[in-house]
Enzyme design. Structure first.
Site, PDB file in Angstrom:
ATOM      1  N   TYR A  22       9.869  -5.599   5.862  1.00 53.58           N
ATOM      2  CA  TYR A  22      10.768  -4.558   5.390  1.00 53.58           C
ATOM      3  C   TYR A  22      12.203  -4.481   6.198  1.00 53.58           C
ATOM      4  CZ  TYR A  22       6.629  -3.387   2.985  1.00 53.58           C
ATOM      5  OH  TYR A  22       5.519  -3.332   2.282  1.00 53.58           O
ATOM      6  N   HIS A  27      15.430   0.606   2.079  1.00 52.65           N
ATOM      7  CA  HIS A  27      14.547   1.802   2.800  1.00 52.65           C
ATOM      8  C   HIS A  27      14.428   1.873   4.011  1.00 52.65           C
ATOM      9  CE1 HIS A  27      12.281   4.851   0.723  1.00 52.65           C
ATOM     10  NE2 HIS A  27      10.940   4.072   0.748  1.00 52.65           N
ATOM     11  N   TYR A  72       4.077   3.915   7.541  1.00 54.48           N
ATOM     12  CA  TYR A  72       4.835   3.793   6.383  1.00 54.48           C
ATOM     13  C   TYR A  72       5.734   4.793   6.032  1.00 54.48           C
ATOM     14  CZ  TYR A  72       3.144  -1.068   6.280  1.00 54.48           C
ATOM     15  OH  TYR A  72       2.817  -2.024   6.719  1.00 54.48           O
ATOM     16  N   ASN A  74       5.885   6.980   3.677  1.00 51.57           N
ATOM     17  CA  ASN A  74       5.111   7.940   2.897  1.00 51.57           C
ATOM     18  C   ASN A  74       4.379   8.626   3.862  1.00 51.57           C
ATOM     19  OD1 ASN A  74       6.283   6.601   0.660  1.00 51.57           O
ATOM     20  ND2 ASN A  74       4.306   6.169  -0.208  1.00 51.57           N
ATOM     21  N   ASP A  99      17.686   6.688   3.979  1.00 53.07           N
ATOM     22  CA  ASP A  99      18.274   6.004   2.943  1.00 53.07           C
ATOM     23  C   ASP A  99      18.362   7.083   1.710  1.00 53.07           C
ATOM     24  OD1 ASP A  99      15.997   4.843   0.691  1.00 53.07           O
ATOM     25  OD2 ASP A  99      15.385   5.399   2.738  1.00 53.07           O
ATOM     26  N   ASN A 120       9.918   9.941  -0.516  1.00 54.23           N
ATOM     27  CA  ASN A 120       8.593  10.277  -0.093  1.00 54.23           C
ATOM     28  C   ASN A 120       8.519  10.577   1.302  1.00 54.23           C
ATOM     29  OD1 ASN A 120       7.604  10.116  -2.735  1.00 54.23           O
ATOM     30  ND2 ASN A 120       7.284   8.058  -2.818  1.00 54.23           N
TER      31      ASN A 120
END
Length: 193
Positions: A22, A27, A72, A74, A99, A120
């Protein structure tokens, strides 16, 4: 628990997803800002809790803590809650950087509070802290095309020109954080929004 050795004036939390998969995705713009601050101040991020890696330092003569959740996106609220508790700080001393697909790549927006706006990570922090009353700096990553999957977009890598714009914005974001520390949020909003 605060040991008193380092009393930060600001907790700066960048939101992103851990791991190399990632690292270059839109993100992770919040992580990019934290990494830029860490590199610029020659700090070292270290694990301090299952939910968080952080570095303590100073910027503009003021003590700060910069952190990246190890969860993560979330579940970012776990890290925010841990940090506020560890340093015994109110939510107004937590700056969350993340972001935003509703802002052009390379632009940013600083606000004193607000809703999750569909993000989220921010929703997780609002739920964990039970308040929307914390400053946030949104880093524009551009918008997906009509019909394009939003999740696929934020988990995708920016184009070369978007990346250049975002990288410049990341450097400006550090200046924004310093202004927030040494002046106040109103001055920072006037200067950087």
């Amino acid at each position: 628990m605060n040991t008193g050795r380092h009393d930060p004036q600001l907790l700066v939390v960048g939101i992103g997803n851990p791991g190399p998969k990632y690292q270059q995705t839109r993100h992770n713009a919040g992580f990019w800002v934290v990494d830029f601050i860490v590199d610029s101040l020659k700090l070292k991020l270290k694990r301090s809790h299952k939910s968080t890696i952080l570095a303590e330092g100073s910027l503009g003569g003021k003590n700060i803590v910069v952190a990246k959740p190890r969860t993560y996106v979330n579940l970012s609220g776990e890290s925010a809650e841990y940090l506020l508790s560890r340093y015994s700080l109110p939510t107004q001393k937590l700056l969350v950087i993340y972001d935003d697909i509703h802002i052009d790549a390379g632009k940013m927006r600083l606000r004193g509070s607000g809703s999750a706006g569909g993000h989220n990570g921010i929703r997780s922090i609002i739920n964990s802290l039970n308040t929307q009353d914390f400053p946030r700096l949104r880093i524009g990553v551009g918008s997906p095309n009509i019909g394009e999957d939003q999740i696929g977009y934020v988990l995708g890598k920016p184009t070369m020109s978007e990346r250049e714009a975002i990288v410049k914005c990341v450097a400006d974001a550090m200046d924004c954080v310093e202004t927030l520390l040494t002046e106040n949020i109103d001055v920072a909003m006037d200067r950087f929004n």
